[in-house]
Design a protein around this motif. Structure first.
Motif, PDB file in Angstrom:
ATOM      1  N   ASP A 110      27.141  38.532  24.981  1.00  0.00           N
ATOM      2  CA  ASP A 110      27.277  39.963  25.280  1.00  0.00           C
ATOM      3  C   ASP A 110      28.640  40.127  25.948  1.00  0.00           C
ATOM      4  N   PRO A 111      29.647  40.643  25.209  1.00  0.00           N
ATOM      5  CA  PRO A 111      31.004  40.646  25.765  1.00  0.00           C
ATOM      6  C   PRO A 111      31.198  41.622  26.920  1.00  0.00           C
ATOM      7  N   ILE A 112      30.442  42.712  26.958  1.00  0.00           N
ATOM      8  CA  ILE A 112      30.626  43.652  28.078  1.00  0.00           C
ATOM      9  C   ILE A 112      29.801  43.191  29.291  1.00  0.00           C
ATOM     10  N   GLY A 113      28.565  42.773  29.033  1.00  0.00           N
ATOM     11  CA  GLY A 113      27.777  42.159  30.110  1.00  0.00           C
ATOM     12  C   GLY A 113      28.351  40.818  30.524  1.00  0.00           C
ATOM     13  N   MET A 114      29.186  40.239  29.676  1.00  0.00           N
ATOM     14  CA  MET A 114      29.872  38.961  29.931  1.00  0.00           C
ATOM     15  C   MET A 114      28.892  37.826  30.245  1.00  0.00           C
ATOM     16  N   VAL A 115      27.926  37.662  29.337  1.00  0.00           N
ATOM     17  CA  VAL A 115      26.955  36.582  29.482  1.00  0.00           C
ATOM     18  C   VAL A 115      26.655  35.999  28.106  1.00  0.00           C
ATOM     19  N   VAL A 116      26.193  34.754  28.116  1.00  0.00           N
ATOM     20  CA  VAL A 116      25.693  34.140  26.889  1.00  0.00           C
ATOM     21  C   VAL A 116      24.550  33.200  27.274  1.00  0.00           C
ATOM     22  N   GLU A 117      23.507  33.215  26.456  1.00  0.00           N
ATOM     23  CA  GLU A 117      22.375  32.321  26.716  1.00  0.00           C
ATOM     24  C   GLU A 117      22.474  31.120  25.787  1.00  0.00           C
ATOM     25  N   VAL A 118      22.308  29.938  26.325  1.00  0.00           N
ATOM     26  CA  VAL A 118      22.446  28.719  25.523  1.00  0.00           C
ATOM     27  C   VAL A 118      21.339  27.734  25.876  1.00  0.00           C
ATOM     28  N   LEU A 165      15.611  32.996  32.921  1.00  0.00           N
ATOM     29  CA  LEU A 165      16.739  33.278  32.014  1.00  0.00           C
ATOM     30  C   LEU A 165      17.152  34.745  32.047  1.00  0.00           C
ATOM     31  N   LYS A 166      17.386  35.271  33.219  1.00  0.00           N
ATOM     32  CA  LYS A 166      17.829  36.658  33.309  1.00  0.00           C
ATOM     33  C   LYS A 166      19.357  36.726  33.247  1.00  0.00           C
ATOM     34  N   PRO A 167      19.876  37.646  32.457  1.00  0.00           N
ATOM     35  CA  PRO A 167      21.334  37.758  32.341  1.00  0.00           C
ATOM     36  C   PRO A 167      21.915  38.668  33.414  1.00  0.00           C
ATOM     37  N   LEU A 168      21.486  38.503  34.667  1.00  0.00           N
ATOM     38  CA  LEU A 168      21.870  39.437  35.735  1.00  0.00           C
ATOM     39  C   LEU A 168      22.940  38.819  36.616  1.00  0.00           C
ATOM     40  N   ARG A 169      23.975  39.581  36.866  1.00  0.00           N
ATOM     41  CA  ARG A 169      25.050  39.104  37.733  1.00  0.00           C
ATOM     42  C   ARG A 169      24.665  39.251  39.208  1.00  0.00           C
ATOM     43  N   LYS A 170      23.690  40.064  39.478  1.00  0.00           N
ATOM     44  CA  LYS A 170      23.207  40.248  40.851  1.00  0.00           C
ATOM     45  C   LYS A 170      21.693  40.212  40.817  1.00  0.00           C
ATOM     46  N   ASP A 171      21.089  39.311  41.561  1.00  0.00           N
ATOM     47  CA  ASP A 171      19.627  39.243  41.608  1.00  0.00           C
ATOM     48  C   ASP A 171      19.222  38.584  42.917  1.00  0.00           C
ATOM     49  N   ASN A 172      18.986  39.400  43.909  1.00  0.00           N
ATOM     50  CA  ASN A 172      18.679  38.901  45.251  1.00  0.00           C
ATOM     51  C   ASN A 172      17.202  39.062  45.576  1.00  0.00           C
ATOM     52  N   ALA A 173      16.362  38.756  44.601  1.00  0.00           N
ATOM     53  CA  ALA A 173      14.927  38.957  44.814  1.00  0.00           C
ATOM     54  C   ALA A 173      14.309  37.677  45.370  1.00  0.00           C
ATOM     55  N   GLY A 174      14.507  37.484  46.649  1.00  0.00           N
ATOM     56  CA  GLY A 174      13.890  36.346  47.313  1.00  0.00           C
ATOM     57  C   GLY A 174      14.642  35.052  47.096  1.00  0.00           C
ATOM     58  N   PHE A 175      13.989  33.961  47.461  1.00  0.00           N
ATOM     59  CA  PHE A 175      14.555  32.623  47.367  1.00  0.00           C
ATOM     60  C   PHE A 175      14.977  32.349  45.923  1.00  0.00           C
ATOM     61  N   ASP A 176      16.227  31.985  45.734  1.00  0.00           N
ATOM     62  CA  ASP A 176      16.754  31.795  44.376  1.00  0.00           C
ATOM     63  C   ASP A 176      16.582  30.324  43.975  1.00  0.00           C
ATOM     64  N   TRP A 177      15.453  30.041  43.317  1.00  0.00           N
ATOM     65  CA  TRP A 177      15.092  28.644  43.067  1.00  0.00           C
ATOM     66  C   TRP A 177      16.025  27.928  42.110  1.00  0.00           C
ATOM     67  N   ARG A 205      27.509  32.976  32.902  1.00  0.00           N
ATOM     68  CA  ARG A 205      28.456  34.051  33.170  1.00  0.00           C
ATOM     69  C   ARG A 205      29.766  33.742  32.438  1.00  0.00           C
ATOM     70  N   LEU A 206      30.350  34.710  31.799  1.00  0.00           N
ATOM     71  CA  LEU A 206      31.676  34.549  31.205  1.00  0.00           C
ATOM     72  C   LEU A 206      32.679  35.339  32.041  1.00  0.00           C
ATOM     73  N   THR A 207      33.942  35.046  31.849  1.00  0.00           N
ATOM     74  CA  THR A 207      34.975  35.802  32.563  1.00  0.00           C
ATOM     75  C   THR A 207      35.888  36.468  31.535  1.00  0.00           C
ATOM     76  N   PRO A 208      36.639  37.474  31.970  1.00  0.00           N
ATOM     77  CA  PRO A 208      37.619  38.052  31.045  1.00  0.00           C
ATOM     78  C   PRO A 208      38.629  36.978  30.644  1.00  0.00           C
ATOM     79  N   ALA A 209      39.165  37.109  29.433  1.00  0.00           N
ATOM     80  CA  ALA A 209      40.203  36.176  29.001  1.00  0.00           C
ATOM     81  C   ALA A 209      41.527  36.550  29.662  1.00  0.00           C
ATOM     82  N   THR A 210      42.360  35.540  29.885  1.00  0.00           N
ATOM     83  CA  THR A 210      43.714  35.789  30.386  1.00  0.00           C
ATOM     84  C   THR A 210      44.652  35.512  29.219  1.00  0.00           C
TER      85      THR A 210
END
Lengths: 466, 466
Positions: free
Chosen positions: B101-109, B180-192, B212-217
């Motif tokens: 997902d290029p705008i969400g900047m994530v990929v599941e593998v 397998l959540k594609p979330l950049r922020k997820d502070n729901a309790g202890f992050d196992w 997480r992916l980053t923008p290309a330079t």
């Protein structure tokens, strides 16, 4: 309890033990005044050794401990709950900030150091600590770390976790775990510090940290843009990422309704013509080419028909004025009476359908309630707040479950950055699969078998096993 | 063991179970051929469900599991040790890479996906996965995450941990924990998920990840510089951080001796006149101003007398030639016979004294041994390798303890990026304070009470409690 209090008095001294009800009161209620609870005392240790001694005494007497930093949390994580004998342990006296190492880009601080003060110290040596929160003038580093705080710059720099290189922690039996190494790379086995980040004091008390700093970005460019709909906002985010993504430091979303409240309730003027949404975009870099790249990107955005109206700050003062609009959204909301705050994150591609469902369900459930939506679009983090006014309308009690149900359906999180505290723990239990809950509970039982560390916050454990 | 193997055969199918000794052999030895051990079988599951079923069977039969990715580790973490009945569980068949997902900047593998392949997929949608390792053509995402791999770009982008947004893990009893959540922020309790990052399979098996992916330079600029001494190298790092710090993607250190080996053993030519140290500096940005800023920074460095000689790559081909010098250091070392590898990190301000001590102590201990020092100066991470030649010289057996003692004195880490595995576990036990060891062991006992997950790696637990 007299022997307990005498013991505390002996190890903490007169400055370290508060039992006067009036002096204790501010520590027993959160700043939004949603939660409060009793405590035997408020402890104000002046050193890690004093924290350790106090925790040891609490363990001996079976008294639970509620750690507290700046008391700026939004989820009641630092407020006692009245489940058994408890003390509040405030880190407010432990405010030392070490001399930063500008080339190693680290600084060691005590847990009670105020975030804003640490940011100033970093800036003083040409570096930055890019954790930016509304509460940064009061929030402490210990609180920031133990809640894994987020804020405005997460899309570029990450959460508090990403800045905690080393921690010192007092464990539930009073043992001090010293991991205050200023190392950017340390893969020597299981990295226990992550147990204490974001777990809201459920495993121990963060007493000090070594923080990673980043290079300063000397230039910034700030624009306020309006767009027709959410898909346009998301495509605009993609366009920025494509062209100058690594300079993107904030990509904030403000609904037209929220902007209207800022104008009417706080008296600020929005210089951009309405769309359904506003975006506050900040890019930053140390390269001189930043301003030109920002202008070219905005031209491309207008050219692609993504933007309805917009303004690019021509001075630092204008940049601050644009930021002021975003920063007053919460204040404007609070002037409308009571509200329900929801701090959710979800995949961008699910966001429009999610918000459509929220609107439709809210209209059925509590037609008198009003949505106040804003947040950090670049992180997929929305604050889907619901303004209830002075008297909560009919149906208000079902709103939070409705929002959270829709978030669960969308594969999102019910706590993106504020944490669970006591506020969201029930909802988390309701919506989290058993495996995740069991892992958290198992670790809690292993580290804090007597359940003395902030019971009932972040993890659904309130007492030792029967 | 027949019922056990029959059960495995049933749940994994013919493609999933290897018992032929010749076919098993490559999985039973690490690629440096330092470690090897026996296994009852090599399991090659094709799905998370098959991993889960196989783990359940192993748990029933009391057989321990050694998870293995690309088998490129440098610490024997994926090689069986012969402590009780074990199987190797290879993730090599689980190589799926989802649509990014290029705008969400994530990929599941899946865990067996090769790092280089994932990087190519990210690049294909205009994003990057900036984890850069020598072994990236063979290393798998599961291995990268479970060892929290580092590499060349950590100073800018962080370790593998910083890219793991969500994990799917099979626990020691076979339960699948799906995060397998594609979330950049997820502070729901202890992050196992952080339990399973960098713990080398001691708590469970990573089967899939959301990265997480980053923008290309789009632009990069690469220079090779020589400096007179280490303080000059460190001041040069500071100068880059001051001026264009956020564009600094690599700041690699190569000793003059290491460069000489690259020239003599690998036939490459260094275009820069000797100093005591060489620095390979890469900056990257999507802004057009990068090249000019790099030139200005180099001018300032020469003007300040920090640099003796240097060259700035004028083309991508020249940039690759400069990088080739750095990338051949390990190969050049391996052509000199046996060597001892030390993967240390320490505060920059302690580095010169540390290296002086290493040199002095090595001259006493094993005068025939030669130092081969290189590493990631921007992270404080040095590879203080010692070339022993074909026949280890007298005193060689004391070298590692000597280096590690000096690192402990300097407040550093004996494993900056390679992990403990079985190679460094004794040294870690010798040098780590009891609190840190007890925390790791306590968590191990809580999550894996029967000690079936990679026993004897990363955590000093080899068997269930008596």
């Amino acid at each position: 309890m007299k022997p307990f209090l005498d013991g505390l008095s002996q190890c903490l001294g007169p400055a370290g033990l508060v039992t006067d009800p009036a002096e204790m009161a501010p520590h027993l209620t959160d700043w939004r005044r949603m939660f409060s609870g009793p405590a035997l005392a408020v402890l104000r240790p002046g050193s890690t050794d004093q924290v350790s001694a106090a925790v040891r005494l609490c363990a001996q007497h079976g008294v639970a401990i509620v750690p507290q930093g700046g008391n700026t949390g939004l989820a009641g994580g630092a407020t006692p709950m009245g489940t058994g004998p408890q003390v509040v342990l405030s880190l407010a006296r432990m405010t030392a900030i070490g001399t930063p190492d500008p080339i190693g880009m680290v600084v060691e601080v005590q847990a009670g150091a105020i975030l804003q003060r640490v940011k100033e110290v970093a800036a003083g040596c040409g570096r930055q600590l890019p954790i930016s929160l509304a509460a940064e003038g009061s929030a402490t580093i210990g609180g920031v770390i133990s809640t894994n705080a987020g804020g405005l710059n997460v899309l570029r720099y990450g959460m508090a976790r990403d800045f905690a290189l080393g921690l010192e922690v007092v464990l539930p039996d009073g043992t001090v775990a010293n991991g205050l190494k200023p190392l950017r790379k340390d893969n020597a086995g299981f990295d226990w510090k992550h147990l204490f980040i974001g777990s809201e004091g459920a495993f121990g008390i963060v007493t000090a940290a070594v923080l990673r700093l980043t290079p300063a970005t000397r230039h910034r460019s700030v624009a306020l843009l309006s767009v027709q709909d959410l898909p346009a906002a998301i495509r605009l985010l993609g366009l920025f990422q494509d062209r100058i993504g690594e300079t993107l430091s904030a990509f904030e979303l403000i609904s037209a309704e929220a902007m209207r409240l800022v104008e009417t309730r706080c008296g600020l003027a929005c210089p951009v013509a309405d769309g359904a949404w506003f975006l506050l975009v900040e890019v930053a870099s140390s390269l001189d080419g930043l301003a030109g790249a920002m202008e070219a990107t905005l031209e491309a955005a207008f050219g692609a028909g993504l933007v309805q109206d917009g303004t690019l700050a021509a001075s630092e003062q204008q940049a601050q004025s644009l930021w002021a609009l975003r920063e007053h959204v919460t204040e404007a909301e609070s002037r409308c009476g009571k509200s329900l705050k929801h701090d959710v994150s979800l995949p961008l591609r699910r966001m429009e359908a999610f918000l459509d469902s929220v609107r439709a369900r809210l209209a059925e459930l509590a037609p008198a309630a009003r949505l106040n939506i804003f947040g950090h679009l670049g992180d997929g983090n929305l604050h889907v707040n619901v303004i209830l006014g002075e008297t909560p309308p009919a149906g208000a009690s079902g709103i939070t479950a409705m929002v959270h149900d829709l978030i669960a359906e969308a594969g999102g999180s019910i706590s993106a950055e504020h944490g669970l505290g006591q506020y969201r723990l029930d909802e988390w239990c309701r919506l989290t699969p058993r495996t995740g809950r069991d892992l958290a509970i198992g670790i809690k039982r292993a580290i804090d078998p007597n359940c003395l560390m902030n019971p009932g916050k972040a993890i659904p454990v309130f007492s030792p096993p029967k």
